[in-house]
Design a protein around this motif. Structure first.
Motif, PDB file in Angstrom:
ATOM      1  N   ARG A   1      36.724  35.894  28.433  1.00  0.00           N
ATOM      2  CA  ARG A   1      36.328  36.249  29.801  1.00  0.00           C
ATOM      3  C   ARG A   1      36.789  35.175  30.792  1.00  0.00           C
ATOM      4  NH1 ARG A   1      31.076  37.056  29.183  1.00  0.00           N
ATOM      5  NH2 ARG A   1      31.454  39.221  28.652  1.00  0.00           N
ATOM      6  N   ALA A   2      36.597  33.917  30.449  1.00  0.00           N
ATOM      7  CA  ALA A   2      37.033  32.835  31.340  1.00  0.00           C
ATOM      8  C   ALA A   2      38.536  32.887  31.549  1.00  0.00           C
ATOM      9  CB  ALA A   2      36.611  31.479  30.772  1.00  0.00           C
ATOM     10  N   GLY A   3      39.272  33.123  30.476  1.00  0.00           N
ATOM     11  CA  GLY A   3      40.729  33.222  30.589  1.00  0.00           C
ATOM     12  C   GLY A   3      41.165  34.401  31.429  1.00  0.00           C
ATOM     13  N   MET A   4      40.527  35.528  31.230  1.00  0.00           N
ATOM     14  CA  MET A   4      40.872  36.720  32.007  1.00  0.00           C
ATOM     15  C   MET A   4      40.567  36.506  33.486  1.00  0.00           C
ATOM     16  SD  MET A   4      42.232  38.953  30.004  1.00  0.00           S
ATOM     17  CE  MET A   4      42.127  40.457  30.934  1.00  0.00           C
ATOM     18  N   LEU A   5      39.430  35.938  33.783  1.00  0.00           N
ATOM     19  CA  LEU A   5      39.055  35.721  35.179  1.00  0.00           C
ATOM     20  C   LEU A   5      40.002  34.750  35.874  1.00  0.00           C
ATOM     21  CD1 LEU A   5      35.174  35.446  34.795  1.00  0.00           C
ATOM     22  CD2 LEU A   5      36.437  37.319  35.888  1.00  0.00           C
ATOM     23  N   THR A   6      40.473  33.757  35.137  1.00  0.00           N
ATOM     24  CA  THR A   6      41.280  32.700  35.734  1.00  0.00           C
ATOM     25  C   THR A   6      42.769  32.974  35.677  1.00  0.00           C
ATOM     26  OG1 THR A   6      39.582  31.117  35.069  1.00  0.00           O
ATOM     27  CG2 THR A   6      41.704  30.219  35.711  1.00  0.00           C
ATOM     28  N   PHE A   7      43.267  33.386  34.518  1.00  0.00           N
ATOM     29  CA  PHE A   7      44.710  33.436  34.312  1.00  0.00           C
ATOM     30  C   PHE A   7      45.293  34.843  34.272  1.00  0.00           C
ATOM     31  CE2 PHE A   7      43.393  29.339  32.438  1.00  0.00           C
ATOM     32  CZ  PHE A   7      44.049  28.527  33.351  1.00  0.00           C
ATOM     33  N   SER A   8      44.479  35.863  34.445  1.00  0.00           N
ATOM     34  CA  SER A   8      45.000  37.226  34.502  1.00  0.00           C
ATOM     35  C   SER A   8      44.757  37.854  35.864  1.00  0.00           C
ATOM     36  CB  SER A   8      44.328  38.098  33.430  1.00  0.00           C
ATOM     37  OG  SER A   8      44.648  37.611  32.159  1.00  0.00           O
ATOM     38  N   SER A   9      44.083  37.126  36.706  1.00  0.00           N
ATOM     39  CA  SER A   9      43.702  37.637  38.014  1.00  0.00           C
ATOM     40  C   SER A   9      44.888  37.665  38.975  1.00  0.00           C
ATOM     41  CB  SER A   9      42.600  36.735  38.567  1.00  0.00           C
ATOM     42  OG  SER A   9      42.461  36.877  39.947  1.00  0.00           O
ATOM     43  N   ASP A  10      45.045  38.752  39.674  1.00  0.00           N
ATOM     44  CA  ASP A  10      46.094  38.826  40.702  1.00  0.00           C
ATOM     45  C   ASP A  10      45.792  37.867  41.847  1.00  0.00           C
ATOM     46  OD1 ASP A  10      47.483  40.750  39.333  1.00  0.00           O
ATOM     47  OD2 ASP A  10      46.586  42.424  40.416  1.00  0.00           O
ATOM     48  N   ARG A  11      44.567  37.435  41.949  1.00  0.00           N
ATOM     49  CA  ARG A  11      44.177  36.509  43.009  1.00  0.00           C
ATOM     50  C   ARG A  11      44.264  35.059  42.554  1.00  0.00           C
ATOM     51  NH1 ARG A  11      41.955  34.486  47.087  1.00  0.00           N
ATOM     52  NH2 ARG A  11      40.153  33.155  47.016  1.00  0.00           N
ATOM     53  N   LEU A  12      43.540  34.688  41.501  1.00  0.00           N
ATOM     54  CA  LEU A  12      43.462  33.287  41.107  1.00  0.00           C
ATOM     55  C   LEU A  12      44.730  32.762  40.437  1.00  0.00           C
ATOM     56  CD1 LEU A  12      39.820  32.765  39.775  1.00  0.00           C
ATOM     57  CD2 LEU A  12      40.853  31.895  41.876  1.00  0.00           C
ATOM     58  N   LEU A  13      45.375  33.571  39.630  1.00  0.00           N
ATOM     59  CA  LEU A  13      46.551  33.088  38.912  1.00  0.00           C
ATOM     60  C   LEU A  13      47.641  32.561  39.843  1.00  0.00           C
ATOM     61  CD1 LEU A  13      48.210  32.559  36.378  1.00  0.00           C
ATOM     62  CD2 LEU A  13      48.964  34.946  36.502  1.00  0.00           C
TER      63      LEU A  13
END
Length: 188
Positions: free
Chosen positions: A86-98
Motif C-alpha cells: 500500500r505504501a509503495g502504491m500510494l507513493t510510487f504508482s500515483s500519477d500525482r506523487l510519483l
C-alpha cells in the motif's frame, strides 16, 4: 465535490505541478500566476520570495508523501506485506506523487538542502520497510538488504527500459516482490 484550497495552497499545488513537469527551474512566479489566472503581485501576499514557495512545496511534498502515506497505511491496516504494498502504491504508482518524487530526486542531485530533505523522507520510508520486513525476517543484515532492494526496485522501475523476454514487466515485478517479501502462492 473537490477540496476547496486556499490561494496559498493553490500556489503550492501549481508549483508542484511545474516542478513535476520541468524541474525547479520551471517554478517561476510569473508563469504560475498566469496558470492560476491571478496577478504576480498576489504571490507576495503569501510568500516572501520564490525560495519561500520552493520550501513550502517541499514541505507539502514531504507531508503528503510520508506523513499522509504512513497515516493511511496504519489506518487501513493489514499484514506487513499489505502495508508495504500500500505504501509503495500510494507513493510510487500515483500519477500525482510519483512525478513530484522523481523531480525532487533529480533536484536533490544539484541542491544540498533538497538532498538533505530527500534523505529524511527516504529514511522514513526505509524505516517502514525495515519494520515490516522485520516481522517475517529475523536477520538484521537481510532485513536491511531486502529493504534497500525493495526501495531500489520501487524507484528504479521507473527508469528501467530493459525487456523481460517472454515475461511481462508485471510478471517479473510480481516475482521480485514474492522474493523480497517471502510471499508464497498461499499469501497471494
Amino acid at each position: 465535490m473537490g477540496v476547496i484550497r486556499t490561494q496559498r495552497e493553490r500556489w503550492v499545488e501549481e508549483g508542484l505541478r511545474a516542478l513535476a513537469a520541468g524541474g525547479p527551474d520551471a517554478v517561476r512566479v510569473e508563469a504560475l500566476a498566469k496558470r492560476l489566472g491571478v496577478t504576480k503581485g498576489g504571490f507576495y501576499g503569501y510568500f516572501a520570495d520564490r525560495e519561500a514557495l520552493l520550501k513550502a512545496m517541499l514541505d507539502a511534498w514531504e507531508r503528503e508523501s510520508t506523513d499522509e502515506v504512513l497515516e493511511r497505511v496504519e489506518r487501513e491496516g493489514g499484514d506487513p506485506r499489505t502495508k508495504i504494498q500500500r505504501a509503495g502504491m500510494l507513493t510510487f504508482s500515483s500519477d500525482r506523487l510519483l512525478p513530484i518524487d522523481l523531480a525532487v530526486r533529480d533536484w536533490a542531485r544539484r541542491d544540498t538542502a533538497v538532498a538533505e530533505r530527500l534523505r529524511r523522507v527516504d529514511d522514513r520510508r526505509m524505516d517502514l520497510l525495515r519494520e515490516m520486513i522485520g516481522t517475517f525476517c529475523s536477520d538484521a543484515d537481510e532485513v536491511e538488504a531486502r529493504s534497500m532492494l525493495a526501495f531500489c526496485l520501487a524507484i528504479g522501475l521507473h527508469f528501467l527500459a530493459a525487456g523481460h523476454g517472454d515475461r511481462t514487466r508485471a510478471q517479473v515485478l510480481a516475482r521480485a516482490n514474492d522474493l523480497l517479501f517471502d510471499r508464497t502462492d498461499e499469501d497471494r
